[in-house]
Design a protein around this motif. Sequence first.
Motif, PDB file in Angstrom:
ATOM      1  N   LEU A 111      43.436  30.249  39.869  1.00 36.59           N
ATOM      2  CA  LEU A 111      44.954  30.448  40.032  1.00 36.59           C
ATOM      3  C   LEU A 111      45.492  29.710  41.066  1.00 36.59           C
ATOM      4  O   LEU A 111      46.592  29.123  40.755  1.00 36.59           O
ATOM      5  CB  LEU A 111      45.134  32.079  40.383  1.00 36.59           C
ATOM      6  CG  LEU A 111      45.394  33.069  39.215  1.00 36.59           C
ATOM      7  CD1 LEU A 111      46.727  32.807  38.641  1.00 36.59           C
ATOM      8  CD2 LEU A 111      44.183  33.113  37.909  1.00 36.59           C
ATOM      9  N   ALA A 112      44.888  29.549  42.371  1.00 37.36           N
ATOM     10  CA  ALA A 112      45.761  28.694  43.218  1.00 37.36           C
ATOM     11  C   ALA A 112      45.844  27.244  42.795  1.00 37.36           C
ATOM     12  O   ALA A 112      46.858  26.665  42.889  1.00 37.36           O
ATOM     13  CB  ALA A 112      44.759  28.812  44.479  1.00 37.36           C
TER      14      ALA A 112
ATOM     15  N   ALA B 211      39.514  31.485  32.309  1.00 34.90           N
ATOM     16  CA  ALA B 211      39.293  30.376  31.657  1.00 34.90           C
ATOM     17  C   ALA B 211      40.155  29.425  30.899  1.00 34.90           C
ATOM     18  O   ALA B 211      40.292  28.450  30.821  1.00 34.90           O
ATOM     19  CB  ALA B 211      38.040  30.604  30.299  1.00 34.90           C
ATOM     20  N   HIS B 212      41.198  30.249  30.247  1.00 29.99           N
ATOM     21  CA  HIS B 212      42.541  29.514  29.772  1.00 29.99           C
ATOM     22  C   HIS B 212      43.197  28.795  30.789  1.00 29.99           C
ATOM     23  O   HIS B 212      43.481  27.638  30.578  1.00 29.99           O
ATOM     24  CB  HIS B 212      43.277  30.698  29.096  1.00 29.99           C
ATOM     25  CG  HIS B 212      42.674  31.011  27.689  1.00 29.99           C
ATOM     26  ND1 HIS B 212      42.566  29.969  26.875  1.00 29.99           N
ATOM     27  CD2 HIS B 212      42.468  32.408  27.180  1.00 29.99           C
ATOM     28  CE1 HIS B 212      42.142  30.875  25.550  1.00 29.99           C
ATOM     29  NE2 HIS B 212      42.242  32.078  25.929  1.00 29.99           N
ATOM     30  N   ILE B 213      43.191  29.370  31.807  1.00 27.69           N
ATOM     31  CA  ILE B 213      43.975  28.726  33.017  1.00 27.69           C
ATOM     32  C   ILE B 213      43.241  27.662  33.559  1.00 27.69           C
ATOM     33  O   ILE B 213      43.891  26.466  33.721  1.00 27.69           O
ATOM     34  CB  ILE B 213      44.296  29.839  34.126  1.00 27.69           C
ATOM     35  CG1 ILE B 213      45.459  30.786  33.595  1.00 27.69           C
ATOM     36  CG2 ILE B 213      44.891  29.199  35.452  1.00 27.69           C
ATOM     37  CD1 ILE B 213      45.372  32.001  34.768  1.00 27.69           C
ATOM     38  N   ALA B 214      41.909  27.596  33.560  1.00 30.35           N
ATOM     39  CA  ALA B 214      41.136  26.390  34.112  1.00 30.35           C
ATOM     40  C   ALA B 214      41.327  25.348  32.932  1.00 30.35           C
ATOM     41  O   ALA B 214      41.269  24.180  33.512  1.00 30.35           O
ATOM     42  CB  ALA B 214      39.587  26.700  34.375  1.00 30.35           C
TER      43      ALA B 214
ATOM     44  N   ALA C  93      39.873  17.743  37.551  1.00 29.57           N
ATOM     45  CA  ALA C  93      40.685  18.374  38.402  1.00 29.57           C
ATOM     46  C   ALA C  93      40.311  19.494  39.075  1.00 29.57           C
ATOM     47  O   ALA C  93      40.289  19.851  40.363  1.00 29.57           O
ATOM     48  CB  ALA C  93      41.990  18.934  37.808  1.00 29.57           C
ATOM     49  N   GLN C  94      39.356  20.280  38.520  1.00 27.48           N
ATOM     50  CA  GLN C  94      38.953  21.712  38.800  1.00 27.48           C
ATOM     51  C   GLN C  94      37.827  21.095  39.895  1.00 27.48           C
ATOM     52  O   GLN C  94      37.703  21.608  41.123  1.00 27.48           O
ATOM     53  CB  GLN C  94      38.161  22.436  37.813  1.00 27.48           C
ATOM     54  CG  GLN C  94      37.460  23.768  38.382  1.00 27.48           C
ATOM     55  CD  GLN C  94      36.745  24.380  37.225  1.00 27.48           C
ATOM     56  OE1 GLN C  94      36.296  23.837  36.534  1.00 27.48           O
ATOM     57  NE2 GLN C  94      36.906  25.660  37.119  1.00 27.48           N
ATOM     58  N   LYS C  95      36.955  20.190  39.687  1.00 25.58           N
ATOM     59  CA  LYS C  95      35.826  19.802  40.535  1.00 25.58           C
ATOM     60  C   LYS C  95      36.281  19.052  41.881  1.00 25.58           C
ATOM     61  O   LYS C  95      36.017  19.501  42.848  1.00 25.58           O
ATOM     62  CB  LYS C  95      34.952  18.688  39.706  1.00 25.58           C
ATOM     63  CG  LYS C  95      33.804  18.443  40.768  1.00 25.58           C
ATOM     64  CD  LYS C  95      33.111  17.078  39.586  1.00 25.58           C
ATOM     65  CE  LYS C  95      31.747  17.052  40.605  1.00 25.58           C
ATOM     66  NZ  LYS C  95      30.803  15.962  39.653  1.00 25.58           N
TER      67      LYS C  95
ATOM     68  N   ILE D  81      33.015  28.452  35.407  1.00 22.92           N
ATOM     69  CA  ILE D  81      33.229  28.168  37.114  1.00 22.92           C
ATOM     70  C   ILE D  81      34.534  28.944  37.346  1.00 22.92           C
ATOM     71  O   ILE D  81      34.680  29.515  38.522  1.00 22.92           O
ATOM     72  CB  ILE D  81      33.121  26.764  37.478  1.00 22.92           C
ATOM     73  CG1 ILE D  81      31.661  26.067  37.438  1.00 22.92           C
ATOM     74  CG2 ILE D  81      33.869  26.397  38.922  1.00 22.92           C
ATOM     75  CD1 ILE D  81      31.697  24.670  37.736  1.00 22.92           C
ATOM     76  N   ALA D  82      35.310  28.899  36.323  1.00 23.97           N
ATOM     77  CA  ALA D  82      36.780  29.558  36.790  1.00 23.97           C
ATOM     78  C   ALA D  82      36.570  31.079  37.069  1.00 23.97           C
ATOM     79  O   ALA D  82      37.480  31.387  37.652  1.00 23.97           O
ATOM     80  CB  ALA D  82      37.600  29.536  35.359  1.00 23.97           C
ATOM     81  N   PHE D  83      35.583  31.648  36.655  1.00 23.96           N
ATOM     82  CA  PHE D  83      35.326  33.136  36.939  1.00 23.96           C
ATOM     83  C   PHE D  83      33.981  33.090  37.716  1.00 23.96           C
ATOM     84  O   PHE D  83      33.489  34.249  37.785  1.00 23.96           O
ATOM     85  CB  PHE D  83      35.522  33.926  35.703  1.00 23.96           C
ATOM     86  CG  PHE D  83      34.677  33.755  34.534  1.00 23.96           C
ATOM     87  CD1 PHE D  83      33.271  34.207  34.463  1.00 23.96           C
ATOM     88  CD2 PHE D  83      34.934  33.073  33.611  1.00 23.96           C
ATOM     89  CE1 PHE D  83      32.403  33.745  33.242  1.00 23.96           C
ATOM     90  CE2 PHE D  83      34.156  32.727  32.382  1.00 23.96           C
ATOM     91  CZ  PHE D  83      32.937  33.112  32.435  1.00 23.96           C
ATOM     92  N   GLY D  84      33.627  31.960  38.361  1.00 21.83           N
ATOM     93  CA  GLY D  84      32.671  32.026  39.312  1.00 21.83           C
ATOM     94  C   GLY D  84      31.177  32.414  38.843  1.00 21.83           C
ATOM     95  O   GLY D  84      30.419  32.715  39.384  1.00 21.83           O
TER      96      GLY D  84
END
Lengths: 634, 94
Positions: free
Chosen positions: A328-329, A381-384, A391-393, A429-432
Motif C-alpha cells: 500500500l505504501a 495483489a491487484h495493487i501490486a 518497482a516492487q523489488k 510478495i504483495a501479501f508477504g
Amino acid sequence: MLPAVCVLRALGHSGGMSFLRHFWKDQRRRGDREAGPVFQPRRSPVQQRRIKVNPSRGLVDSSEAVVGEHFRVVVTMFALTLCFAIVGGKLAFVALMPPVEPQPSIREMPKEALRRGNIYDRNGVLLAATLKVYSLYADPKRVLDAAEAANKIPAVLPGVSPVHLLAQLTDPTRRFIWVKRRMTPDEAAKVHALGLPGFEFRDEFVRIYPHRGMAGNLLGGVDVDNNGLAGVERAFDSTLKAGEDVHLALDVRLQELFRKRVEDAVEKSGAKAGMGLVMYAPTREIVAMVSLPDFDPNHFGKATPDERFNRVTLGSYEMGSTFKLFTLAQALDEGKVTPNTLIDCRVPIQIGKYTIKDYHAKKSILTAQEVLRYSSNIGAAHIADMSGPEAQKEFLAKLGMLAPLPVGVAEVGNVRYPDNWGRIQSFTIAFGHGIAVTPVHLVAAVAALADGYFGTPSVLKGGVLDKIKPVRVVAASTLAQIHDLMRDVVVNGSGRQAEVLGFDVGGKTGTAEKIGARGYDHSKNMVSFVGLLPVKNPKYVTLVMLDEPKKGFETGGKSAAPAVGLFYKDLVQLEGLAPDMEEVAAFKKMLERNHLREDNPWSIYMLSQMRIQRGEAGGVPLSASPASTEGFND
Amino acid sequence: MKNGLMLLAVGLSVAAFAGMMRVKTDVQTMDRERYKLVLERADLRESKRVLEAEWALVASPDRLEALAAGRGYIPGTALAIVPLDPSATVAVSP
C-alpha cells in the motif's frame, strides 16, 4: 692542562707539580722571613715524642711538611670540586633535559589482570561483568587435622559434603583436591578466618550475568577462557577483550516487561516459539529483544541449539499480511492509488497454477484502506500489479529487505527472495509470501514507513552502527495516509486488541502459513503484529511473532496483537506518557453507564466504537493527520 | 682562607650527601606509598565490580516487581488518573 705545562716549561720549570711544590716552598720561606711560621700544626703527644726522638721530623723540616700539607689540601679541593661539578652537571642534566621515556620504578608495581569489559544497558545497568572469584584447594599432606577440617569447612561452605571432604583429605595418594570452586569473597573470608593449614585459594575470573536469562539471546555467552561465543559477546569480542565496556540500547525495564508479555502470549496460545523486538524509532535503537525459548548466559554450555537460536536476528520467515503495508505504501507513494481507490476483491485471482484468495473473504469491492483493514490478499495483489515487479523489488530494496541487516549481534540472518521476480512473485510478495526476511528487517521497514526514512537498526546505545545517513524512502506527503491506514487497522480492523486507552496506536497483523514438506501447511501458521506508538510522531515500533499457535489463536489479531497492546499499556505507565484525558473520561462514563469493568472483554470493542463515533483515537483525528516531523531530517 | 675553603668543601659534601640520602629515602617512601595505593586501587575496583553486580541483581526488574506485588502495589492505569480540574472533562460525552 697541556697548555699550562708548556707555559711552565717555557718559564724553565721541569713540570707542573714540582712547580707548585717550589712555589709553596718559596711562599713558606718568604713567610718565615716576614712573620715567622704561619702554620703551626697541632700535634698529638705521640707525634711530639717522635719529634723529640727524631729531630728530622720536627721543626727542623717544618717548612717542607707545611708545603706537603698545602699540596694535599689543594688536591683534595680539586677532587671535591670535580665531584661537585659532576654532581652539578648531572643535576642540571636531570633538571633541564626531559626524560626520553619514564624511568622504571624501584619496585615492580602490582599489575591488574586485563579483564573482559562490562556490558551495560542504556541506563547504565550492568548486564555482564567479569568478577574475581576464589577457588579453594587443599594439599592433604599438609593438612594437620583432616577430621577438624572436614567439620569446620562444610560449616562455612554450604554444599561441601563433610564425608566426601574427609575421604579426600585422608586419601594418601592425593596431593591436590578442589574443595570448592568459584566462591564468593564472603565465603573466602570465612574460610580464611578458620586458619586451617594446607588449604589455599586460587584466583579465577568468571563472567556473570546478573539478570540471568532476561536477554540471553542478545547478550550471548562466553567459553571458559572468556572468548565470546554468541550475541553481543561475540560481535564485540575484540572490544571487550581489550577491557573496554559496551553500552547497549537495551532498557532492562522494557526488556523485562516485553519478555513477560511475549512469554505469556506463547504460553496462552500454545505456540512452540515466540519472538519480538521493540525499536525506538527516532534513533533506530533496539531497546528490547526477545527470542523464546532462550537460555541463561550464566550457563551457556547447557543451552540447547534451539534455545541458542536467535529468531529475531537469525531466523528468516515469510511474514504474511504485514507486507501489505509496504504494498500500500508503495502504491500511495507512487500515486497509483489513494485510500479511497476501489479495488475489486470479489473473485480470487487465478494466475498460472496458483489461486490467490482471501482468508476472511469479503467478496466485494473494497477501498484501498479496506484492503488493509480486512487484510485482503486479492486486493494487495491487484495493487501490486499496478506498480509491477521491478518497482516492487526496487521499493523493497530501499526498505532494506533484500540484504542482510547486521544490528550488532553475531547472528545475522539472510533474506530469501525469488531469483525470477515476475508477475506471479509480485502478487505473492504483495501479501508477504515468497519472500522471507528476519523480524529485524520487518521492524526496520515499518519504522521507515513511520517517519519516511530508512535507517539501520542497532543494539548499541546511540543508534545506527554504520553512521550512514538515513535515506528517505517515502515522501512526507504519503506518510499521513500510511499512518491513517495503520491506525484504521487498530481502530476498525484485525488489530483492535492492540488498542490502548488514551493513546494513538497503529499497526498491522500478519498470518503466514508455514512451508511444510508438500508446500504450505494450512495447519501451521506464523502469526505477527507490528505496531506503532504513537502513530503520529512514532516513538516505539514493536513486533511480536508466534510460531505455530494452537487453534483459536491462529491469527495475528488473536494472539500477537493483544501481547503488543498489553506491552504498550506497560510502556506508557513506565515512561509516564500522558493519555488523552478527554478520551479517558468519555470511556469511563461509558463503562459506568453500561456497568462494565475495564477488564471486560467487550470493553475493547466499546472503545473502538467510541473512537469511531468521536472521530479520533488518543486525541488524534482518524482522518489524515499531519506527517511526522520528528526523527531523521533531510 | 684555605681552611675556610676546605671547610666549605667538606660542608657542601656532607650537605650533598645528606640531601641525596634524603631524596633517596623520600623516593623509597613514596614508592612504598604508591605500591600501597596501587593495591588499594585494585581492591577498590574489585569491590566496585562486586557491588555493581550485586546492585544489578538486587535491583533487577523482576525482583522489584515481585517486591511490589508482595506489598500489594498495582500499576496505575489511565482510568485511575483523576484530572486536577474536573470541569475540564464534565462536558465531554461519548
